[in-house]
Design an enzyme around this catalytic site. Structure first.
Site, PDB file in Angstrom:
ATOM      1  N   TYR A 173       0.825  -1.203   0.000  1.00 16.68           N
ATOM      2  CA  TYR A 173       0.000   0.000   0.000  1.00 16.68           C
ATOM      3  C   TYR A 173       0.865   1.261   0.000  1.00 16.68           C
ATOM      4  CZ  TYR A 173      -4.000  -2.958   1.292  1.00 16.68           C
ATOM      5  OH  TYR A 173      -4.996  -3.910   1.298  1.00 16.68           O
ATOM      6  N   LYS A 204      -1.237  -8.062  -2.207  1.00 20.35           N
ATOM      7  CA  LYS A 204      -2.561  -7.479  -2.041  1.00 20.35           C
ATOM      8  C   LYS A 204      -2.435  -5.973  -2.258  1.00 20.35           C
ATOM      9  CE  LYS A 204      -6.445  -7.499   1.268  1.00 20.35           C
ATOM     10  NZ  LYS A 204      -6.504  -6.156   1.866  1.00 20.35           N
TER      11      LYS A 204
END
Length: 302
Positions: A173, A204
């Site tokens: 992220y 992810k």
């Protein structure tokens, strides 16, 4: 499927690694990750309030879903697993090794999510206590002034996981004062590429947007940049079930992603609805079903 076995898996562990990988991906190479790490990340905001089932306030709700629905792995923190794993021994667990709360805003301080527990403790829980641990996860905030520390921790965690036949998933992220748009397709592709450089089995990532909208073609840069590291899109806030399933299908079949990491769109529902939603997501991700097939799962009676 040998292409999914990293070279740092010891010869004597390759068979176990491949068995774990095929089991959690239903022999497809795609992962349905049920995310239950928000109790730290978002405190109680995701578990109590308007539009959220009362079931969700009790953490056991997560384990009931994981035990009764079709999932690849259930990702949550080490301590929460130790509280409930004896009651739910068959759940395939993925230990989330770092987490931080959202009390301090990113505008006030660049994020640093330090590893909370050593890999040796995870290995003991798996081997000595017999908990069904299939992998580990870790968040890297690229662009933070602390990214060097997180990159170093992540690299060591991935290697140690592989040495012990476990799958490694990195939450990639971009965040911090220098990150202007965390949903920018180009920076997401960069994050996916970093995950590959760290040796991760899956990355992810945020869903890429252009002008505030998702188009599955926007994922192609990231899924290509990741090479044979599988890209998982985060589930995000709870939305209409059909809309969610259509987007998931497009992410996989147009964008080239290899799964999803979904939490709120599953666990914020009452137990029966949550199980059906998880099964519908799994059907698209790991059973190659259509959106129409998945919707039928949602509409089934008990």
């Amino acid at each position: 499927m040998k292409k999914y076995i990293p070279a740092d898996v010891p010869i004597g562990k390759k068979e176990e690694f491949l068995k774990n990988f095929l089991e959690i991906t239903n022999n497809t190479g795609r992962l349905m990750l049920f995310a239950g790490d928000q109790k730290i990340e978002h405190l109680n905001n995701d578990f109590y309030g308007e539009g959220i089932s009362q079931d969700d306030n009790n953490p056991e709700h997560l384990f009931k879903i994981a035990a009764n629905a079709k999932i690849g792995v259930f990702a949550t923190q080490f301590g929460l697993i130790t509280r409930y794993a004896n009651l739910y021994p068959d759940v395939p667990y993925l230990v989330k090794l770092n987490s931080k709360t959202n009390i301090i805003p990113y505008s006030a301080k660049d994020p640093y999510s330090k590893q909370m527990i050593d890999m040796k403790n995870v290995i003991e829980l798996k081997n000595d206590m017999g908990v069904n641990i299939k992998g580990v996860g870790y968040t890297v905030y690229l662009g933070s002034e602390y990214e060097r520390e997180m990159l170093s921790e992540a690299s060591k965690i991935v290697h140690e996981a592989h040495k012990n036949a476990m799958i490694a998933v990195l939450w990639m992220y971009p965040k911090g004062k220098f990150v202007k748009d965390e949903h920018d397709p180009h920076i997401i592709a960069g994050a996916a590429g970093v995950a590959a450089c760290l040796g991760a089995d899956f990355a992810k990532v945020k869903v890429p947007y252009k002008n505030g909208k998702f188009k599955p073609e926007l994922l192609k840069e990231a899924t290509s940049a990741a090479g044979n590291t599988g890209v998982l899109c985060e589930g995000g806030k709870k939305i209409d079930e059909t809309e969610f399933l259509k987007e998931l299908y497009a992410q996989i079949h147009i964008g080239g992603s290899r799964g999803n990491g979904t939490g709120r769109n599953i666990h914020q529902r009452p137990i029966d609805e949550a199980i059906k939603m998880a099964n519908a997501i799994y059907a698209i991700t790991c059973e190659n079903k259509s959106v129409e097939d998945a919707i039928k799962i949602l509409r089934r009676r008990k």
